[in-house]
Design an enzyme around this catalytic site. Structure first.
Site, PDB file in Angstrom:
ATOM      1  N   GLU A   7       0.890  -1.099  -0.022  1.00 41.17           N
ATOM      2  CA  GLU A   7      -0.034   0.034  -0.080  1.00 41.17           C
ATOM      3  C   GLU A   7       0.725   1.192  -0.048  1.00 41.17           C
ATOM      4  O   GLU A   7       0.709   2.237  -0.666  1.00 41.17           O
ATOM      5  CB  GLU A   7      -0.832   0.063   1.155  1.00 41.17           C
ATOM      6  CG  GLU A   7      -2.309  -1.105   1.209  1.00 41.17           C
ATOM      7  CD  GLU A   7      -1.434  -2.504   2.086  1.00 41.17           C
ATOM      8  OE1 GLU A   7      -2.384  -2.894   2.482  1.00 41.17           O
ATOM      9  OE2 GLU A   7      -0.325  -2.524   2.110  1.00 41.17           O
ATOM     10  N   GLY A  37       5.713  -1.763  14.708  1.00 37.36           N
ATOM     11  CA  GLY A  37       5.182  -0.899  13.866  1.00 37.36           C
ATOM     12  C   GLY A  37       4.268  -0.016  15.100  1.00 37.36           C
ATOM     13  O   GLY A  37       3.884   1.147  14.799  1.00 37.36           O
ATOM     14  N   GLU A  50      -4.160  -6.232  17.582  1.00 39.79           N
ATOM     15  CA  GLU A  50      -2.923  -7.038  16.874  1.00 39.79           C
ATOM     16  C   GLU A  50      -1.886  -7.740  17.936  1.00 39.79           C
ATOM     17  O   GLU A  50      -1.207  -8.643  17.566  1.00 39.79           O
ATOM     18  CB  GLU A  50      -2.031  -5.887  16.122  1.00 39.79           C
ATOM     19  CG  GLU A  50      -1.168  -6.569  14.995  1.00 39.79           C
ATOM     20  CD  GLU A  50      -0.687  -5.576  13.905  1.00 39.79           C
ATOM     21  OE1 GLU A  50      -1.533  -5.628  12.868  1.00 39.79           O
ATOM     22  OE2 GLU A  50       0.184  -5.006  14.233  1.00 39.79           O
ATOM     23  N   HIS A 107     -25.662   9.253  20.749  1.00 42.91           N
ATOM     24  CA  HIS A 107     -26.789   9.304  19.828  1.00 42.91           C
ATOM     25  C   HIS A 107     -26.708   8.341  18.976  1.00 42.91           C
ATOM     26  O   HIS A 107     -27.417   8.329  17.923  1.00 42.91           O
ATOM     27  CB  HIS A 107     -26.652  10.695  19.242  1.00 42.91           C
ATOM     28  CG  HIS A 107     -26.957  11.511  20.314  1.00 42.91           C
ATOM     29  ND1 HIS A 107     -28.324  12.204  20.738  1.00 42.91           N
ATOM     30  CD2 HIS A 107     -26.239  12.413  21.122  1.00 42.91           C
ATOM     31  CE1 HIS A 107     -28.125  13.197  21.544  1.00 42.91           C
ATOM     32  NE2 HIS A 107     -27.137  13.403  21.705  1.00 42.91           N
ATOM     33  N   LYS A 117      -2.201 -11.176   3.043  1.00 41.77           N
ATOM     34  CA  LYS A 117      -1.444 -10.318   2.272  1.00 41.77           C
ATOM     35  C   LYS A 117      -0.777 -11.253   1.028  1.00 41.77           C
ATOM     36  O   LYS A 117      -0.691 -11.041   0.104  1.00 41.77           O
ATOM     37  CB  LYS A 117      -0.314  -9.576   2.936  1.00 41.77           C
ATOM     38  CG  LYS A 117      -0.822  -8.496   3.843  1.00 41.77           C
ATOM     39  CD  LYS A 117       0.402  -7.665   4.402  1.00 41.77           C
ATOM     40  CE  LYS A 117       1.289  -8.378   5.507  1.00 41.77           C
ATOM     41  NZ  LYS A 117       2.374  -7.451   5.893  1.00 41.77           N
TER      42      LYS A 117
END
Length: 510
Positions: A201, A248, A334, A365, A474
């Site tokens: 990506e 990460g 994760e 709401h 992936k």
């Protein structure tokens, strides 16, 4: 030797049975000191666990569970750089990015590398501040996006005003198309954030941005793979480092936070790290009974394994923290979404709950109906800020009154003659209050959740620092890409073949 599952079950099950019919309101009424005894303050962060569905004996059992799991030693191993990520044979030294609380060689070296990288980042920030760039596009996904995006949004009141910082993450071309349409190439710089510099990506979006910019002269990178970044066209002097000892989702404290430093300045970035370092020292040194991350983790274990609650809501009552639930989804799910131990043995009990949420009062709401009257009990973390950064006192008073009212209503409920208008109550929650939302307090809040996640992983006997569960999809996507692009390749799965046929039949031509 008892497994983690056996230890948790044998310790908590008797208390869960004893408290099966207990009401939070009654537990509070029976103990005048509970509102204070079930609370902790660390600097500018206050936490109340008084509305959790447990009592003193259950809390003592949870503390005993923490002692038996060796939480104190586990934190020391984390800070010392032990191989806590066993499946990848790595340390997890994100704490070294912001604090120097260990004398081991590996921890000292990691802190020195992080300090040097921060100095390089400061030089790049200064150079960009002296340029004609007005807009920064951070290109990354997962931990290379969620953390920086959260912090930039949360600290907008502390922005220097020098740059507008944008985030490009989704591989869907619409994201790039709409973002870039509002920017000028001549006044824009981009940061590509990818540890391996192979994330599909990020590379696809990076190529779109590079073409739009007309070259890579104003592209920066944060990566552990400098050769790949250079091959993409990023000069080495514009590449900041990442390391395999930082995951990460734990990386915003590193050069991954380059976009944060551009948004709030290096002083703001340093204050963010200082707040996290304060929580680091507390997590490492405080006794378990007064240790805020440990208490948060033990409460999560109680709700998941003793009460059997399968979801958890995060409800920030401050619009600046609207992205916190999304950030915590990755950090928590994760890290803790594991069903086997590092030895490959089934854990033997439920681990991570589904984490979700949204900001108040908007959420009141939408999904609060289910929180109050639904058939499932959803424990929640409510997060408020005492002192706002705006002058609208009436708005803030309404916000805080709603925050307090919702936690009270969820816990105490209300019985009406009409069952449809009754509230069962007995819904547990933790309330976290920040004196102010500023860089230091935000750093402490995020570090609190990091350390709570680690403590939960130790209690469950799982690895919080790998994420093999994201790899299969992936890999299959990479195998299917040629077929989606029209190549005649074999596709084994019959449902996927049928779906590809449908896509091809409906794809616009010309």
């Amino acid at each position: 030797m008892a497994t983690a599952a056996q230890r948790i079950d044998s310790t908590l099950a008797p208390h869960a049975r004893r408290l099966a019919q207990a009401r939070i309101e009654a537990l509070v009424s029976a103990d005048a000191g509970r509102p204070h005894d079930y609370a902790l303050r660390i600097g500018g962060l206050y936490a109340s666990f008084a509305r959790q569905r447990l009592d003193g004996d259950a809390r003592a059992a949870l503390l005993a569970l923490g002692e038996a799991a060796g939480l104190r030693d586990a934190f020391r191993r984390l800070f010392d750089g032990a191989t806590v990520n066993t499946s990848e044979h790595r340390a997890a030294l994100h704490v070294a990015l912001r604090s120097a609380l260990s004398e081991t060689v590996i921890a000292r070296d990691a802190h020195a590398e992080a300090t040097a990288a921060r100095a390089r980042m400061a030089d790049l920030v200064a150079a960009l501040e002296a340029s004609d760039v007005t807009d920064i596009v951070n290109v990354g996904i997962g931990g290379s996006d969620l953390g920086p995006r959260l912090v930039v949004d949360a600290l907008k009141d502390f922005g220097t005003g020098r740059f507008r910082v944008h985030f490009l993450t989704n591989v869907d071309g619409s994201d790039a198309q709409h973002l870039l349409a509002g920017l000028e190439p001549a006044r824009t710089a981009a940061i590509l954030v990818s540890k391996t510099f192979s994330t599909q990506e990020t590379l696809l979006n990076g190529a779109v941005v590079r073409d739009w910019l007309g070259g890579s002269e104003r592209i920066y990178a944060v990566s552990a793979n400098v050769p790949r970044a250079e091959a993409f066209g990023v000069a080495p002097e514009r590449v900041l480092p990442m390391w395999d000892w930082v995951g990460g989702r734990y990386s915003l404290w590193s050069a991954v936070g380059f976009s944060i430093a551009l948004a709030v300045g290096m002083d703001g970035f340093d204050a963010l790290l200082a707040g996290a370092a304060e929580m680091d020292a507390h997590a490492l040194d405080a006794p378990l009974a007064q240790n805020l991350p440990v208490q948060h983790a033990l409460t999560a274990i109680w709700n998941r394994n003793a009460l059997g609650l399968s979801t958890h809501a995060v409800l920030p009552y401050d619009e600046r923290l609207a992205l916190l639930p999304a950030y915590l989804q990755q950090l928590v799910m994760e890290s803790l979404g594991k069903s086997v131990t590092p030895d490959g043995v089934p854990v033997g009990l439920d681990t991570v709950p589904v984490l979700w949420g949204g900001p108040g009062t908007n959420s009141q709401h939408s999904f609060f109906q289910a929180l109050h009257q639904g058939t499932q009990t959803v424990p929640a973390d409510f997060i408020g800020v005492v002192n706002p950064a705006h002058p609208h006192a009436d708005n803030h008073a309404a916000l805080l009154s709603n925050l307090l009212a919702q936690t009270e209503a969820l816990a105490n409920g209300y019985q009406a003659e009409d069952p449809q208008k009754s509230y069962p109550g007995n819904r547990p929650s933790t309330l976290l209050l920040l004196d102010r939302l500023e860089p230091r307090s935000l750093g402490a809040l995020i570090a609190l959740y990091e350390h709570s996640v680690y403590a939960q992983s130790v209690l469950w006997g799982i690895n919080a620092f790998d994420q093999w569960g994201v790899e299969l999809g992936k890999r299959i996507a990479g195998e299917l890409l040629p077929a989606v692009q029209g190549e005649d390749v074999a596709v084994a799965d019959p449902v996927t073949r049928a779906l590809l046929d449908e896509i091809r039949a409906r794809t616009a031509r010309g």
